[in-house]
Design a protein around this motif. Structure first.
Motif, PDB file in Angstrom:
ATOM      1  N   GLN A  44      36.852 -31.938   7.191  1.00 58.55           N
ATOM      2  CA  GLN A  44      37.948 -31.054   6.792  1.00 58.55           C
ATOM      3  C   GLN A  44      39.313 -31.409   7.382  1.00 58.55           C
ATOM      4  O   GLN A  44      40.321 -31.095   6.796  1.00 58.55           O
ATOM      5  N   LYS A  45      39.401 -31.963   8.550  1.00 55.43           N
ATOM      6  CA  LYS A  45      40.608 -32.243   9.339  1.00 55.43           C
ATOM      7  C   LYS A  45      41.065 -31.000  10.102  1.00 55.43           C
ATOM      8  O   LYS A  45      40.776 -29.873   9.724  1.00 55.43           O
ATOM      9  N   PHE A  46      41.784 -31.249  11.181  1.00 55.12           N
ATOM     10  CA  PHE A  46      42.350 -30.184  12.007  1.00 55.12           C
ATOM     11  C   PHE A  46      43.865 -30.200  11.859  1.00 55.12           C
ATOM     12  O   PHE A  46      44.461 -31.226  11.540  1.00 55.12           O
ATOM     13  N   GLU A  47      44.493 -29.061  12.132  1.00 55.50           N
ATOM     14  CA  GLU A  47      45.940 -28.950  11.958  1.00 55.50           C
ATOM     15  C   GLU A  47      46.531 -28.091  13.061  1.00 55.50           C
ATOM     16  O   GLU A  47      45.964 -27.062  13.443  1.00 55.50           O
ATOM     17  N   ARG A  48      47.664 -28.526  13.602  1.00 56.53           N
ATOM     18  CA  ARG A  48      48.452 -27.744  14.550  1.00 56.53           C
ATOM     19  C   ARG A  48      49.881 -27.732  14.039  1.00 56.53           C
ATOM     20  O   ARG A  48      50.396 -28.754  13.573  1.00 56.53           O
ATOM     21  N   THR A  49      50.540 -26.586  14.142  1.00 54.05           N
ATOM     22  CA  THR A  49      51.909 -26.448  13.670  1.00 54.05           C
ATOM     23  C   THR A  49      52.795 -26.041  14.835  1.00 54.05           C
ATOM     24  O   THR A  49      52.471 -25.116  15.578  1.00 54.05           O
ATOM     25  N   LEU A  50      53.907 -26.735  14.972  1.00 49.16           N
ATOM     26  CA  LEU A  50      54.892 -26.443  16.015  1.00 49.16           C
ATOM     27  C   LEU A  50      56.211 -26.036  15.362  1.00 49.16           C
ATOM     28  O   LEU A  50      56.538 -26.507  14.274  1.00 49.16           O
ATOM     29  N   GLN A  51      56.947 -25.172  16.025  1.00 44.41           N
ATOM     30  CA  GLN A  51      58.256 -24.729  15.547  1.00 44.41           C
ATOM     31  C   GLN A  51      59.298 -25.043  16.620  1.00 44.41           C
ATOM     32  O   GLN A  51      59.060 -24.804  17.804  1.00 44.41           O
ATOM     33  N   LEU A  52      60.449 -25.561  16.205  1.00 42.83           N
ATOM     34  CA  LEU A  52      61.563 -25.791  17.121  1.00 42.83           C
ATOM     35  C   LEU A  52      62.507 -24.601  17.023  1.00 42.83           C
ATOM     36  O   LEU A  52      62.915 -24.221  15.928  1.00 42.83           O
ATOM     37  N   GLN A  53      62.836 -24.011  18.157  1.00 43.48           N
ATOM     38  CA  GLN A  53      63.783 -22.896  18.169  1.00 43.48           C
ATOM     39  C   GLN A  53      64.908 -23.228  19.129  1.00 43.48           C
ATOM     40  O   GLN A  53      64.680 -23.480  20.301  1.00 43.48           O
ATOM     41  N   GLY A  54      66.106 -23.229  18.614  1.00 41.86           N
ATOM     42  CA  GLY A  54      67.271 -23.519  19.429  1.00 41.86           C
ATOM     43  C   GLY A  54      68.338 -24.154  18.557  1.00 41.86           C
ATOM     44  O   GLY A  54      68.039 -24.847  17.590  1.00 41.86           O
ATOM     45  N   VAL A  55      69.589 -23.927  18.904  1.00 42.55           N
ATOM     46  CA  VAL A  55      70.698 -24.468  18.127  1.00 42.55           C
ATOM     47  C   VAL A  55      70.739 -25.981  18.315  1.00 42.55           C
ATOM     48  O   VAL A  55      70.744 -26.477  19.435  1.00 42.55           O
ATOM     49  N   ILE A  91      46.492 -39.909  12.959  1.00 37.14           N
ATOM     50  CA  ILE A  91      47.266 -38.664  12.987  1.00 37.14           C
ATOM     51  C   ILE A  91      48.355 -38.741  11.921  1.00 37.14           C
ATOM     52  O   ILE A  91      49.052 -39.745  11.800  1.00 37.14           O
ATOM     53  N   ASP A  92      48.493 -37.666  11.154  1.00 36.35           N
ATOM     54  CA  ASP A  92      49.570 -37.552  10.180  1.00 36.35           C
ATOM     55  C   ASP A  92      50.513 -36.452  10.640  1.00 36.35           C
ATOM     56  O   ASP A  92      50.066 -35.368  11.043  1.00 36.35           O
ATOM     57  N   ILE A  93      51.813 -36.722  10.571  1.00 35.50           N
ATOM     58  CA  ILE A  93      52.812 -35.732  10.973  1.00 35.50           C
ATOM     59  C   ILE A  93      53.761 -35.521   9.807  1.00 35.50           C
ATOM     60  O   ILE A  93      54.254 -36.476   9.210  1.00 35.50           O
ATOM     61  N   LYS A  94      54.015 -34.241   9.490  1.00 32.94           N
ATOM     62  CA  LYS A  94      55.010 -33.874   8.489  1.00 32.94           C
ATOM     63  C   LYS A  94      56.060 -33.012   9.179  1.00 32.94           C
ATOM     64  O   LYS A  94      55.733 -32.199  10.032  1.00 32.94           O
ATOM     65  N   VAL A  95      57.306 -33.189   8.770  1.00 38.37           N
ATOM     66  CA  VAL A  95      58.395 -32.381   9.312  1.00 38.37           C
ATOM     67  C   VAL A  95      58.944 -31.537   8.176  1.00 38.37           C
ATOM     68  O   VAL A  95      59.299 -32.058   7.120  1.00 38.37           O
ATOM     69  N   GLU A  96      58.990 -30.220   8.372  1.00 32.83           N
ATOM     70  CA  GLU A  96      59.497 -29.303   7.366  1.00 32.83           C
ATOM     71  C   GLU A  96      60.828 -28.719   7.808  1.00 32.83           C
ATOM     72  O   GLU A  96      60.919 -28.128   8.888  1.00 32.83           O
ATOM     73  N   ASN A 148      63.377 -29.801   9.125  1.00 36.70           N
ATOM     74  CA  ASN A 148      63.857 -30.308  10.419  1.00 36.70           C
ATOM     75  C   ASN A 148      63.458 -29.462  11.621  1.00 36.70           C
ATOM     76  O   ASN A 148      63.812 -29.803  12.748  1.00 36.70           O
ATOM     77  N   ILE A 149      62.752 -28.348  11.433  1.00 35.37           N
ATOM     78  CA  ILE A 149      62.365 -27.521  12.586  1.00 35.37           C
ATOM     79  C   ILE A 149      60.869 -27.244  12.654  1.00 35.37           C
ATOM     80  O   ILE A 149      60.399 -26.684  13.634  1.00 35.37           O
ATOM     81  N   GLY A 150      60.113 -27.628  11.651  1.00 34.04           N
ATOM     82  CA  GLY A 150      58.669 -27.399  11.666  1.00 34.04           C
ATOM     83  C   GLY A 150      57.935 -28.727  11.724  1.00 34.04           C
ATOM     84  O   GLY A 150      58.234 -29.647  10.976  1.00 34.04           O
ATOM     85  N   ILE A 151      56.974 -28.854  12.635  1.00 32.72           N
ATOM     86  CA  ILE A 151      56.198 -30.075  12.780  1.00 32.72           C
ATOM     87  C   ILE A 151      54.738 -29.721  12.519  1.00 32.72           C
ATOM     88  O   ILE A 151      54.168 -28.863  13.201  1.00 32.72           O
ATOM     89  N   ILE A 152      54.125 -30.380  11.520  1.00 31.78           N
ATOM     90  CA  ILE A 152      52.716 -30.147  11.193  1.00 31.78           C
ATOM     91  C   ILE A 152      51.946 -31.409  11.558  1.00 31.78           C
ATOM     92  O   ILE A 152      52.209 -32.485  11.024  1.00 31.78           O
ATOM     93  N   ILE A 153      50.993 -31.267  12.483  1.00 27.63           N
ATOM     94  CA  ILE A 153      50.180 -32.382  12.950  1.00 27.63           C
ATOM     95  C   ILE A 153      48.785 -32.211  12.374  1.00 27.63           C
ATOM     96  O   ILE A 153      48.149 -31.175  12.589  1.00 27.63           O
ATOM     97  N   THR A 154      48.283 -33.205  11.640  1.00 26.58           N
ATOM     98  CA  THR A 154      46.922 -33.151  11.100  1.00 26.58           C
ATOM     99  C   THR A 154      46.180 -34.415  11.483  1.00 26.58           C
ATOM    100  O   THR A 154      46.766 -35.488  11.605  1.00 26.58           O
ATOM    101  N   GLY A 155      44.861 -34.276  11.668  1.00 24.31           N
ATOM    102  CA  GLY A 155      44.022 -35.411  12.006  1.00 24.31           C
ATOM    103  C   GLY A 155      42.570 -34.997  12.072  1.00 24.31           C
ATOM    104  O   GLY A 155      42.243 -33.810  12.085  1.00 24.31           O
ATOM    105  N   PHE A 156      41.681 -35.977  12.134  1.00 22.70           N
ATOM    106  CA  PHE A 156      40.256 -35.670  12.145  1.00 22.70           C
ATOM    107  C   PHE A 156      39.692 -35.554  13.555  1.00 22.70           C
ATOM    108  O   PHE A 156      38.575 -35.106  13.737  1.00 22.70           O
TER     109      PHE A 156
END
Length: 178
Positions: free
Chosen positions: A81-92, A121-126, A128-136
């Motif tokens: 299925q793969k695993f996923e972690r999502t990070l958010q950047l907060q700050g000006v 590992i696959d990384i997508k940036v949404e 410019n402030i959201g980072i989605i990390i996926t991998g097995f």
């Protein structure tokens, strides 16, 4: 007896498992993983069900029993299925982008922070402030997310930094004026 350790692991039909002595190979549609299991733990495969038992009844074997079952279960889930972690950047001015095989972070420092993207590992940036990390590999996905977060951990006064999605930062009151 560990309540987690004695649970059997059901292997999906699209996942192939091989057990050679103390090395377990698991391959599926998303990748291949292998892990060496301790001599204190026995791994058996019968009819697409993996069962784990202790070779001897010692304290260390008890500690490894549930851990080994969980690690093997994560391997089976990851290749199917793969695993996923999502990070958010907060700050000006905080933003992320992918350049080649690196993740480039602007985090308010005088320089950009470069993080190499490991294989698998696959990384997508949404936006410019959201980072989605996926991998097995769950360990690799979690470690990369923790490494990225460590470059600017969230601070409690303004709430700026890199946060896991859904993470709530307990805010502190700053100095009070006169």
């Amino acid at each position: 007896m560990s309540r987690i350790g004695k649970l059997p692991i059901k292997v999906p039909s699209n996942v192939k498992v091989e057990v050679n002595e103390q090395i377990i190979h698991i391959s599926g549609p998303h990748g291949k993983l292998l892990r060496k299991v301790s001599d204190l733990i026995l791994v058996e495969l019968n009819d697409n069900i993996i069962s784990i038992t202790k070779a001897e009844n010692t304290r260390i074997a008890n500690q490894l029993y549930g851990l080994t079952r969980t690690l093997i279960n994560n391997m089976v889930i990851g290749v199917s299925q793969k695993f996923e972690r999502t990070l958010q950047l907060q700050g000006v001015g905080y933003r992320a982008q992918i350049t080649g095989k690196n993740l480039v972070l602007n985090l308010g420092y005088s320089h950009q922070v470069l993080i190499p993207i490991p294989l698998g590992i696959d990384i997508k940036v949404e936006k410019n402030i959201g980072i989605i990390i996926t991998g097995f590999d769950k360990e690799l996905v979690g470690q990369l997310a923790a490494t990225i977060r460590s470059k600017r951990p969230p601070e409690p006064y303004k709430g700026k930094g890199i946060l896991y999605k859904g993470e709530i930062i307990k805010r502190k009151v700053g100095k009070s004026g006169k």
